[in-house]
Design a protein around this motif. Structure first.
Motif, PDB file in Angstrom:
ATOM      1  N   THR A   1     -30.516  28.829   5.195  1.00 41.28           N
ATOM      2  CA  THR A   1     -30.622  28.033   3.888  1.00 41.28           C
ATOM      3  C   THR A   1     -30.077  28.720   3.213  1.00 41.28           C
ATOM      4  OG1 THR A   1     -32.615  28.475   2.797  1.00 41.28           O
ATOM      5  CG2 THR A   1     -32.475  26.385   4.451  1.00 41.28           C
ATOM      6  N   SER A   2     -29.570  29.428   2.981  1.00 43.39           N
ATOM      7  CA  SER A   2     -28.997  30.344   1.975  1.00 43.39           C
ATOM      8  C   SER A   2     -29.109  32.056   2.080  1.00 43.39           C
ATOM      9  CB  SER A   2     -29.325  30.453   0.521  1.00 43.39           C
ATOM     10  OG  SER A   2     -30.223  30.667   0.131  1.00 43.39           O
ATOM     11  N   LEU A   3     -28.225  32.673   1.923  1.00 41.27           N
ATOM     12  CA  LEU A   3     -28.151  34.205   2.312  1.00 41.27           C
ATOM     13  C   LEU A   3     -29.586  34.571   1.515  1.00 41.27           C
ATOM     14  CD1 LEU A   3     -26.774  36.803   2.816  1.00 41.27           C
ATOM     15  CD2 LEU A   3     -25.988  36.726   0.237  1.00 41.27           C
ATOM     16  N   GLY A   4     -29.680  35.251   3.318  1.00 43.67           N
ATOM     17  CA  GLY A   4     -31.843  35.801   2.137  1.00 43.67           C
ATOM     18  C   GLY A   4     -32.788  34.784   2.763  1.00 43.67           C
ATOM     19  N   ASN A   5     -32.000  33.689   3.138  1.00 43.62           N
ATOM     20  CA  ASN A   5     -33.177  32.789   3.151  1.00 43.62           C
ATOM     21  C   ASN A   5     -33.164  31.475   4.083  1.00 43.62           C
ATOM     22  OD1 ASN A   5     -34.581  32.849   0.452  1.00 43.62           O
ATOM     23  ND2 ASN A   5     -32.341  32.648  -0.158  1.00 43.62           N
TER      24      ASN A   5
ATOM     25  N   VAL B   1     -29.967  49.660   5.541  1.00 41.87           N
ATOM     26  CA  VAL B   1     -30.114  49.050   5.011  1.00 41.87           C
ATOM     27  C   VAL B   1     -30.213  49.745   3.182  1.00 41.87           C
ATOM     28  CG1 VAL B   1     -28.420  47.107   6.004  1.00 41.87           C
ATOM     29  CG2 VAL B   1     -30.551  46.915   4.870  1.00 41.87           C
ATOM     30  N   THR B   2     -29.537  49.487   1.945  1.00 45.14           N
ATOM     31  CA  THR B   2     -30.086  49.661   0.911  1.00 45.14           C
ATOM     32  C   THR B   2     -30.190  49.074  -0.065  1.00 45.14           C
ATOM     33  OG1 THR B   2     -27.784  50.702   0.145  1.00 45.14           O
ATOM     34  CG2 THR B   2     -29.792  52.268   1.637  1.00 45.14           C
ATOM     35  N   ASN B   3     -29.410  47.919   0.262  1.00 44.64           N
ATOM     36  CA  ASN B   3     -28.744  46.778  -0.975  1.00 44.64           C
ATOM     37  C   ASN B   3     -29.918  45.715  -0.709  1.00 44.64           C
ATOM     38  OD1 ASN B   3     -27.039  48.200  -2.221  1.00 44.64           O
ATOM     39  ND2 ASN B   3     -25.698  47.368  -1.048  1.00 44.64           N
ATOM     40  N   VAL B   4     -30.620  45.658   0.071  1.00 41.79           N
ATOM     41  CA  VAL B   4     -31.919  44.708   0.356  1.00 41.79           C
ATOM     42  C   VAL B   4     -32.884  45.535   1.219  1.00 41.79           C
ATOM     43  CG1 VAL B   4     -30.979  43.292   2.711  1.00 41.79           C
ATOM     44  CG2 VAL B   4     -32.037  42.078   1.433  1.00 41.79           C
TER      45      VAL B   4
ATOM     46  N   GLY C   1     -30.436  39.734  11.232  1.00 41.78           N
ATOM     47  CA  GLY C   1     -29.296  40.148  10.614  1.00 41.78           C
ATOM     48  C   GLY C   1     -28.521  38.386  10.172  1.00 41.78           C
ATOM     49  N   HIS C   2     -29.246  37.161  11.423  1.00 42.02           N
ATOM     50  CA  HIS C   2     -28.537  36.050  11.133  1.00 42.02           C
ATOM     51  C   HIS C   2     -28.946  35.776   9.080  1.00 42.02           C
ATOM     52  CE1 HIS C   2     -26.435  35.409  14.761  1.00 42.02           C
ATOM     53  NE2 HIS C   2     -27.729  35.078  15.085  1.00 42.02           N
ATOM     54  N   ILE C   3     -29.850  35.899   9.147  1.00 45.18           N
ATOM     55  CA  ILE C   3     -30.753  35.696   7.738  1.00 45.18           C
ATOM     56  C   ILE C   3     -30.008  36.218   6.764  1.00 45.18           C
ATOM     57  CG2 ILE C   3     -33.058  35.881   6.064  1.00 45.18           C
ATOM     58  CD1 ILE C   3     -33.017  33.404   7.801  1.00 45.18           C
ATOM     59  N   LEU C   4     -29.711  37.408   7.411  1.00 46.38           N
ATOM     60  CA  LEU C   4     -29.152  39.002   5.971  1.00 46.38           C
ATOM     61  C   LEU C   4     -27.119  38.665   5.995  1.00 46.38           C
ATOM     62  CD1 LEU C   4     -30.511  41.826   6.692  1.00 46.38           C
ATOM     63  CD2 LEU C   4     -31.266  40.390   5.275  1.00 46.38           C
ATOM     64  N   GLY C   5     -26.998  37.324   6.556  1.00 47.64           N
ATOM     65  CA  GLY C   5     -25.249  36.681   6.730  1.00 47.64           C
ATOM     66  C   GLY C   5     -25.000  37.576   7.912  1.00 47.64           C
TER      67      GLY C   5
ATOM     68  N   THR D   1     -21.413  45.199   6.498  1.00 51.41           N
ATOM     69  CA  THR D   1     -21.562  43.918   6.379  1.00 51.41           C
ATOM     70  C   THR D   1     -22.523  43.710   5.184  1.00 51.41           C
ATOM     71  OG1 THR D   1     -20.159  43.366   7.994  1.00 51.41           O
ATOM     72  CG2 THR D   1     -20.763  42.225   6.646  1.00 51.41           C
ATOM     73  N   VAL D   2     -23.912  43.690   5.503  1.00 55.83           N
ATOM     74  CA  VAL D   2     -24.998  43.667   4.839  1.00 55.83           C
ATOM     75  C   VAL D   2     -24.959  43.940   3.588  1.00 55.83           C
ATOM     76  CG1 VAL D   2     -27.490  43.173   5.075  1.00 55.83           C
ATOM     77  CG2 VAL D   2     -26.515  43.139   6.938  1.00 55.83           C
ATOM     78  N   ASN D   3     -24.735  45.385   2.876  1.00 62.81           N
ATOM     79  CA  ASN D   3     -24.876  45.780   2.328  1.00 62.81           C
ATOM     80  C   ASN D   3     -23.562  45.239   1.279  1.00 62.81           C
ATOM     81  OD1 ASN D   3     -27.086  47.876   1.972  1.00 62.81           O
ATOM     82  ND2 ASN D   3     -25.789  49.114   2.996  1.00 62.81           N
ATOM     83  N   SER D   4     -22.632  44.759   1.729  1.00 61.59           N
ATOM     84  CA  SER D   4     -21.923  44.962   1.255  1.00 61.59           C
ATOM     85  C   SER D   4     -22.579  42.524   0.355  1.00 61.59           C
ATOM     86  CB  SER D   4     -20.472  44.221   1.452  1.00 61.59           C
ATOM     87  OG  SER D   4     -19.743  45.272   1.563  1.00 61.59           O
ATOM     88  N   ASN D   5     -23.571  42.314   1.313  1.00 61.12           N
ATOM     89  CA  ASN D   5     -23.482  40.706   0.911  1.00 61.12           C
ATOM     90  C   ASN D   5     -24.432  40.725  -0.119  1.00 61.12           C
ATOM     91  OD1 ASN D   5     -22.073  40.012   3.127  1.00 61.12           O
ATOM     92  ND2 ASN D   5     -24.011  39.598   4.967  1.00 61.12           N
ATOM     93  N   PHE D   6     -25.215  42.023  -0.470  1.00 60.78           N
ATOM     94  CA  PHE D   6     -26.708  41.465  -0.886  1.00 60.78           C
ATOM     95  C   PHE D   6     -26.193  43.355  -2.196  1.00 60.78           C
ATOM     96  CE2 PHE D   6     -28.679  40.123   2.202  1.00 60.78           C
ATOM     97  CZ  PHE D   6     -29.059  39.404   1.951  1.00 60.78           C
ATOM     98  N   ALA D   7     -24.575  43.531  -2.359  1.00 55.59           N
ATOM     99  CA  ALA D   7     -24.226  44.310  -3.706  1.00 55.59           C
ATOM    100  C   ALA D   7     -23.499  43.357  -4.273  1.00 55.59           C
ATOM    101  CB  ALA D   7     -23.552  44.540  -3.141  1.00 55.59           C
ATOM    102  N   SER D   8     -23.156  41.897  -3.856  1.00 56.99           N
ATOM    103  CA  SER D   8     -22.403  40.990  -5.337  1.00 56.99           C
ATOM    104  C   SER D   8     -24.005  39.339  -4.659  1.00 56.99           C
ATOM    105  CB  SER D   8     -21.663  40.703  -4.567  1.00 56.99           C
ATOM    106  OG  SER D   8     -20.954  40.059  -3.179  1.00 56.99           O
ATOM    107  N   ALA D   9     -23.644  38.687  -5.745  1.00 64.12           N
ATOM    108  CA  ALA D   9     -23.681  37.189  -5.891  1.00 64.12           C
ATOM    109  C   ALA D   9     -22.958  36.890  -4.721  1.00 64.12           C
ATOM    110  CB  ALA D   9     -23.527  36.545  -7.409  1.00 64.12           C
ATOM    111  N   ALA D  10     -22.353  36.912  -3.936  1.00 57.94           N
ATOM    112  CA  ALA D  10     -21.974  36.115  -1.852  1.00 57.94           C
ATOM    113  C   ALA D  10     -23.038  35.069  -2.247  1.00 57.94           C
ATOM    114  CB  ALA D  10     -21.710  37.358  -1.238  1.00 57.94           C
ATOM    115  N   ALA D  11     -22.472  34.217  -1.825  1.00 62.96           N
ATOM    116  CA  ALA D  11     -23.073  32.752  -0.790  1.00 62.96           C
ATOM    117  C   ALA D  11     -22.549  32.882   0.423  1.00 62.96           C
ATOM    118  CB  ALA D  11     -22.823  31.395  -2.325  1.00 62.96           C
TER     119      ALA D  11
END
Length: 177
Positions: free
Chosen positions: A90-94, A60-63, A119-123, A157-167
């Protein structure tokens, strides 16, 4: 903003009048979001946790998953225990996840477990497809499965999750043995 555009147009016109062409740099790409993980409590699985992070970093490139340094606060904490692997976001990436010895003792590939829990932490949710090619199929894939890499859909999907402010709402993910 309007004044900058007018100034840029006037500058380009002046340069063109003397036979020069103005060019602009390629648009800047956003730097990947860096997530720090603490594997100090992962016990004998510390190197496997690092391997799981590197697997995601290669796909992946966005995280970026980076081991925490002294003085930094981790986004992710990794533990080892005798239960099944599981993740609490607790939230995306955490969040935190556990490298459960029960799955290891049953013969599941350790690097696959680590990458799956990251992968779960990454959404990503569990998909239970039973396919070894699907990292997020988890324990529904055969014990003999040694694929620890996300497939194209999972990485996208992970790149998309971290391309925006998606929660992503907090979740609990646990292997079902």
């Amino acid at each position: 903003m309007l004044l900058r555009r007018i100034a840029a147009a006037l500058c380009a016109t002046a340069l063109a009048a003397v036979g020069l062409q103005a060019t602009s740099a390629a648009p800047a790409t956003a730097a990947p979001r860096v997530l720090y993980y603490d594997a100090s409590q992962a016990q004998e699985f510390r190197s496997v946790v690092d391997q799981g992070a590197q697997i995601w970093n290669s796909r992946v490139t966005n995280v970026r998953l980076v081991a925490v340094s002294a003085g930094q606060t981790p986004n992710i904490r990794v533990y080892a225990d005798n239960g099944w692997p599981r993740t609490y976001t607790t939230s995306l990436g955490n969040g935190r996840w556990y490298m459960g010895r029960e799955a290891v003792n049953d013969g599941y590939f350790q690097a696959r477990i680590a990458a799956h829990e990251f992968g779960h932490i990454l959404g990503l949710p569990d998909r239970r497809t039973g396919l070894c090619a699907d990292l997020m199929s988890g324990s529904s894939a055969p014990v003999s499965c040694t694929n620890a890499y996300p497939n194209t859909r999972e990485a996208t999907t992970v790149n998309s999750n971290f391309a925006s402010a998606a929660a992503v709402a907090p979740q609990v993910y646990a292997w079902a043995g």
